[in-house]
Every structure is written in structure tokens, then in C-alpha cells.
Design a protein around this motif. Structure first.
Motif, PDB file in Angstrom:
ATOM      1  N   LYS A   1      39.467 -38.335 -84.932  1.00  0.00           N
ATOM      2  CA  LYS A   1      38.585 -38.679 -86.050  1.00  0.00           C
ATOM      3  C   LYS A   1      39.334 -39.381 -87.184  1.00  0.00           C
ATOM      4  CE  LYS A   1      35.068 -36.671 -89.086  1.00  0.00           C
ATOM      5  NZ  LYS A   1      34.327 -35.437 -89.447  1.00  0.00           N
ATOM      6  N   ALA A   2      40.532 -38.941 -87.475  1.00  0.00           N
ATOM      7  CA  ALA A   2      41.308 -39.546 -88.561  1.00  0.00           C
ATOM      8  C   ALA A   2      41.630 -41.002 -88.265  1.00  0.00           C
ATOM      9  CB  ALA A   2      42.598 -38.751 -88.791  1.00  0.00           C
ATOM     10  N   LEU A   3      41.959 -41.301 -87.006  1.00  0.00           N
ATOM     11  CA  LEU A   3      42.248 -42.680 -86.623  1.00  0.00           C
ATOM     12  C   LEU A   3      40.998 -43.555 -86.710  1.00  0.00           C
ATOM     13  CD1 LEU A   3      44.645 -42.257 -83.542  1.00  0.00           C
ATOM     14  CD2 LEU A   3      45.240 -42.890 -85.895  1.00  0.00           C
ATOM     15  N   VAL A   4      39.861 -42.984 -86.352  1.00  0.00           N
ATOM     16  CA  VAL A   4      38.598 -43.728 -86.447  1.00  0.00           C
ATOM     17  C   VAL A   4      38.289 -44.051 -87.913  1.00  0.00           C
ATOM     18  CG1 VAL A   4      36.108 -43.651 -86.027  1.00  0.00           C
ATOM     19  CG2 VAL A   4      37.689 -42.723 -84.320  1.00  0.00           C
ATOM     20  N   GLU A   5      38.470 -43.067 -88.783  1.00  0.00           N
ATOM     21  CA  GLU A   5      38.227 -43.286 -90.212  1.00  0.00           C
ATOM     22  C   GLU A   5      39.155 -44.361 -90.767  1.00  0.00           C
ATOM     23  OE1 GLU A   5      38.780 -39.399 -91.818  1.00  0.00           O
ATOM     24  OE2 GLU A   5      36.724 -38.738 -91.361  1.00  0.00           O
ATOM     25  N   ASP A   6      40.426 -44.306 -90.365  1.00  0.00           N
ATOM     26  CA  ASP A   6      41.393 -45.302 -90.828  1.00  0.00           C
ATOM     27  C   ASP A   6      41.029 -46.698 -90.339  1.00  0.00           C
ATOM     28  OD1 ASP A   6      44.155 -46.145 -91.862  1.00  0.00           O
ATOM     29  OD2 ASP A   6      44.296 -46.695 -89.742  1.00  0.00           O
ATOM     30  N   PHE A   7      40.570 -46.790 -89.080  1.00  0.00           N
ATOM     31  CA  PHE A   7      40.181 -48.087 -88.527  1.00  0.00           C
ATOM     32  C   PHE A   7      39.081 -48.723 -89.368  1.00  0.00           C
ATOM     33  CE2 PHE A   7      37.225 -50.575 -86.008  1.00  0.00           C
ATOM     34  CZ  PHE A   7      38.055 -51.519 -85.423  1.00  0.00           C
ATOM     35  N   PHE A   8      38.063 -47.951 -89.708  1.00  0.00           N
ATOM     36  CA  PHE A   8      36.932 -48.508 -90.451  1.00  0.00           C
ATOM     37  C   PHE A   8      37.281 -48.821 -91.905  1.00  0.00           C
ATOM     38  CE2 PHE A   8      34.522 -47.259 -86.769  1.00  0.00           C
ATOM     39  CZ  PHE A   8      33.514 -48.204 -86.716  1.00  0.00           C
ATOM     40  N   LYS A   9      38.319 -48.205 -92.436  1.00  0.00           N
ATOM     41  CA  LYS A   9      38.803 -48.602 -93.759  1.00  0.00           C
ATOM     42  C   LYS A   9      39.456 -49.984 -93.682  1.00  0.00           C
ATOM     43  CE  LYS A   9      39.597 -43.916 -95.509  1.00  0.00           C
ATOM     44  NZ  LYS A   9      40.629 -42.875 -95.805  1.00  0.00           N
ATOM     45  N   ARG A  10      40.148 -50.225 -92.588  1.00  0.00           N
ATOM     46  CA  ARG A  10      40.827 -51.515 -92.413  1.00  0.00           C
ATOM     47  C   ARG A  10      39.875 -52.620 -91.973  1.00  0.00           C
ATOM     48  NH1 ARG A  10      44.036 -51.439 -88.314  1.00  0.00           N
ATOM     49  NH2 ARG A  10      43.682 -49.319 -87.533  1.00  0.00           N
ATOM     50  N   TYR A  11      38.814 -52.241 -91.258  1.00  0.00           N
ATOM     51  CA  TYR A  11      37.812 -53.210 -90.807  1.00  0.00           C
ATOM     52  C   TYR A  11      36.458 -52.844 -91.424  1.00  0.00           C
ATOM     53  CZ  TYR A  11      41.124 -54.768 -87.203  1.00  0.00           C
ATOM     54  OH  TYR A  11      42.221 -55.274 -86.533  1.00  0.00           O
ATOM     55  N   ASP A  12      36.389 -52.962 -92.733  1.00  0.00           N
ATOM     56  CA  ASP A  12      35.159 -52.544 -93.411  1.00  0.00           C
ATOM     57  C   ASP A  12      34.040 -53.571 -93.331  1.00  0.00           C
ATOM     58  OD1 ASP A  12      36.240 -54.441 -95.048  1.00  0.00           O
ATOM     59  OD2 ASP A  12      36.151 -53.257 -96.898  1.00  0.00           O
ATOM     60  N   ASP A  13      34.333 -54.735 -92.712  1.00  0.00           N
ATOM     61  CA  ASP A  13      33.316 -55.786 -92.589  1.00  0.00           C
ATOM     62  C   ASP A  13      32.641 -55.814 -91.225  1.00  0.00           C
ATOM     63  OD1 ASP A  13      35.687 -56.541 -91.363  1.00  0.00           O
ATOM     64  OD2 ASP A  13      35.529 -58.659 -91.918  1.00  0.00           O
ATOM     65  N   ILE A  14      32.830 -54.763 -90.426  1.00  0.00           N
ATOM     66  CA  ILE A  14      32.155 -54.694 -89.125  1.00  0.00           C
ATOM     67  C   ILE A  14      30.659 -54.458 -89.335  1.00  0.00           C
ATOM     68  CG2 ILE A  14      31.836 -53.200 -87.093  1.00  0.00           C
ATOM     69  CD1 ILE A  14      34.901 -53.011 -86.964  1.00  0.00           C
ATOM     70  N   SER A  15      29.854 -55.309 -88.715  1.00  0.00           N
ATOM     71  CA  SER A  15      28.393 -55.225 -88.878  1.00  0.00           C
ATOM     72  C   SER A  15      27.697 -54.555 -87.694  1.00  0.00           C
ATOM     73  CB  SER A  15      27.808 -56.624 -89.063  1.00  0.00           C
ATOM     74  OG  SER A  15      28.342 -57.255 -90.199  1.00  0.00           O
ATOM     75  N   GLY A  16      28.364 -54.531 -86.561  1.00  0.00           N
ATOM     76  CA  GLY A  16      27.726 -53.961 -85.376  1.00  0.00           C
ATOM     77  C   GLY A  16      28.741 -53.389 -84.414  1.00  0.00           C
ATOM     78  N   ILE A  17      28.276 -52.454 -83.583  1.00  0.00           N
ATOM     79  CA  ILE A  17      29.123 -51.820 -82.572  1.00  0.00           C
ATOM     80  C   ILE A  17      28.415 -51.872 -81.228  1.00  0.00           C
ATOM     81  CG2 ILE A  17      30.216 -49.658 -81.824  1.00  0.00           C
ATOM     82  CD1 ILE A  17      30.288 -48.785 -84.746  1.00  0.00           C
ATOM     83  N   ILE A  18      29.152 -52.267 -80.207  1.00  0.00           N
ATOM     84  CA  ILE A  18      28.688 -52.099 -78.830  1.00  0.00           C
ATOM     85  C   ILE A  18      29.620 -51.067 -78.208  1.00  0.00           C
ATOM     86  CG2 ILE A  18      28.172 -53.190 -76.626  1.00  0.00           C
ATOM     87  CD1 ILE A  18      27.691 -55.788 -78.037  1.00  0.00           C
TER      88      ILE A  18
END
Length: 338
Positions: free
Chosen positions: A62-79
């Protein structure tokens, strides 16, 4: 628009990445390489001319997932493909499947629930229908008790997404319940390359034919079908990849009637295991060494799709035949073993 593809170096995920890049999307891949190879990036680049961004990451952290989204905060969609997917293995190791398939989904949804207008395409499965009462299977077929922990994780996954969408109007989610993907890209730069022993029929067929496996096991010939073997709906992976792009475009264009929708993705045609073997022998001009063995736990007798909703509402349909899929899979096998 930046799209995250989890499990993007896997069989289906890599083909979806190619189709997304061909459509002009900016793709970021997450994969933990548990059932894939980093070299798949080269194949994607050769086809599309673009090397997608790649992060080796385990979504169970979970911590790695949270860190990823802090670094890629412009992601608009997930597949979302990242999941363990073998029926037999799930029966033997259910906790692995519940941890990997459920936790990772929850952590991803937690990250996008506060985003404005987020798009989420879920890799679901026809296994959610269990032992369906009627063929072909429509989206309105009842969700039966799962025949395996794998199937149960897909049922649970859909429930989690549906519940999340109920209280988050900003998330538009589509679950694609697909049937049995086969084949490879026409360039033969990417295809199905399972780590270890294949869990799916077609790669086991091609590995047996090329001599990597001694013999193919056909699990049961006493089912209530025409030739006694199980029936499945085999869809070309490129057709399947295009369905994901169609779903994403539908969500982006706000054509969805609800913020959670489901579609069957298949050909609408059922083929038995022996049908597939005969078709392969025809396209390869080789006899296949196979043996009838006992039934396998978790297998349903028959599963093939009613694709009317996907055809009419999603504006998508399968174009490749069973033979097309088998021929591309055989060309891919010959290339990677050559």
C-alpha cells in the motif's frame, strides 16, 4: 491523457498498451514481473514506436502504491490487469489469490476515489457466471457461486467496484467480462509467454507442438458436450485489446448510462478442447501429442458469450477467427523458440 496499465507487461496488458499508444494515450505501466518479462517493453516499442514509462512495483504494498500516485498525480484513468489468474493454482493456494487480486484493487480505488472524473476499466472474467444455466451467456445471467477462488476474486472485485461507484460519482468504471484470450500481435513482437508451466490451453498446445512439453493433457472427455470435452469462447488478444480502448473511450466521452457498467467480451462462438486441437493441427500441419486425463477441479462444462451488448452499446466486435488466433500463437511460439 495519461493512463495507468497495471500488469501492462503481461499477455493482455501488453497488447492493450500497444492499442492505447496507437490511439495517442500516454501510458504508464506497473508490473511486478511475477508472470511477465521486462523485455516485453522492447516488443511494445517496436510495434508502436514508443517506449512506455515502466515502474516495477508490487500493488500489494500500500505504501508503494500511495507513493506512486504522489509521483504520477496526473493519471486520469486505470486499466487494471495485475492479478493472479490460474484457476487450478487458485484452488491450491487461495490466500495468494485473495491477497493479490483483492488488496491491489482496493489500494488503486483508494487512490482515484478523490480524483475528478476518473476512469477505471477492470479486467473481469466469464468465471463470475460460474456454471451458467443457459448458453450463450448474457450480462443478465445470474452470478452463481464461484467454482474457484480465482473466479471468486473476480466476483468480489466487481462488487468492490460497484460499491465504490455507488458513493463516488466521479469514478466511471467498466468491467469487461472476457472469455478465453489467445493469439499474438501480427508483428509477432509480443504474445503469450507464461512463466513456468502454462495454465492456459493454447500456449500448452504450442509448447507441446514445438517440443518444449512432452504431452498435452485434456482434462476429461466425459462432459455433456458433443465430443465430451469442455467448451470455451476463444477470443483473439488483439480484438480483446481493442475492446479495452473502446471501453475507455466510452467513459471519456461520457456515453456511459451508469458510472458502473459490465460487458461480455468474446466471439459468441463456443469451441471444445478437441475442436481447438483439430484447428491447431490444421493450421500447423502437425499432429499434436495429447492424452485424455481426469477432470480438473474448478472447470465448468461450457462458457461462451452473448456479445450483443458489446456489439450494440460499446460499438465493438471480434474480427479474428479461432484459426487466426491459433496461427498467430504458433508463429509467436516459433519465433521465441527460434
Amino acid at each position: 491523457m495519461k493512463i495507468l496499465v497495471t500488469g501492462g507487461l503481461g499477455f493482455i496488458g501488453s497488447h492493450v498498451v500497444v492499442e492505447l499508444q496507437n490511439e495517442g494515450f500516454d501510458v504508464v505501466i506497473i508490473d511486478n514481473l511475477s508472470n511477465s518479462y521486462e523485455t516485453v517493453l522492447d516488443g511494445i516499442r517496436k510495434i508502436s514506436g514508443i517506449a512506455p514509462k515502466f515502474e516495477k512495483l508490487d500493488l500489494r504494498d500500500k505504501a508503494l502504491v500511495e507513493d506512486f500516485f504522489k509521483r504520477y498525480d496526473d493519471i486520469s484513468g486505470i486499466i487494471h490487469f495485475a492479478a493472479s489468474k490460474a484457476v487450478g493454482e487458485s484452488v491450491k493456494n487461495p490466500l495468494l489469490y485473495y491477497e493479490n487480486n483483492v488488496n491491489s484493487l482496493v489500494y488503486l480505488l483508494q487512490q482515484i476515489q478523490h480524483k475528478d472524473n476518473a476512469h477505471f476499466i477492470f479486467s473481469s472474467s466469464c468465471t463470475v457466471y460460474g456454471r451458467a444455466d443457459e448458453m450463450p451467456i448474457t450480462e443478465n445471467a445470474p452470478i452463481k457461486p464461484a467454482e474457484s477462488p480465482y473466479g471468486n476474486t473476480k466476483q468480489i472485485g466487481e462488487e468492490i467496484i460497484s460499491d465504490t461507484c455507488e458513493v463516488n460519482d466521479n469514478i466511471n468504471a467498466i468491467a469487461l467480462r472476457y472469455f478465453n484470450p489467445i493469439g499474438a500481435h501480427e508483428s509477432v513482437n509480443i504474445g503469450e509467454f507464461p512463466v513456468g508451466t502454462p495454465q492456459n490451453l493454447v500456449p500448452y498446445i504450442t509448447q507441446t507442438s514445438i517440443g518444449l512439453r512432452k504431452q498435452l493433457s485434456v482434462f476429461g472427455d466425459d462432459y455433456p458436450t458433443e465430443d465430451g470435452t469442455c467448451i470455451r469462447d476463444y477470443i483473439h488478444v488483439v480484438d480483446l485489446a481493442k475492446a479495452h480502448v473502446a471501453a475507455l473511450n466510452r467513459s471519456i466521452a461520457k456515453k456511459n448510462k451508469d458510472n458502473y457498467e459490465v460487458f461480455n467480451i468474446g466471439t459468441g462462438k463456443g469451441s471444445s478442447v478437441l475442436d481447438v486441437i483439430k484447428a491447431f493441427e490444421k493450421i500447423s500441419n502437425k499432429k499434436l501429442n495429447y492424452k485424455i486425463v481426469d477432470r480438473r477441479v474448478g472447470d465448468v462444462v461450457s462458457a461462451y458469450a452473448d456479445t450483443k451488448k458489446a456489439n450494440d452499446v460499446l460499438g465493438w466486435k471480434a474480427n479474428f477467427s479461432l484459426e487466426d488466433g491459433l496461427l498467430s500463437a504458433w508463429k509467436w511460439e516459433q519465433k521465441i523458440r527460434g
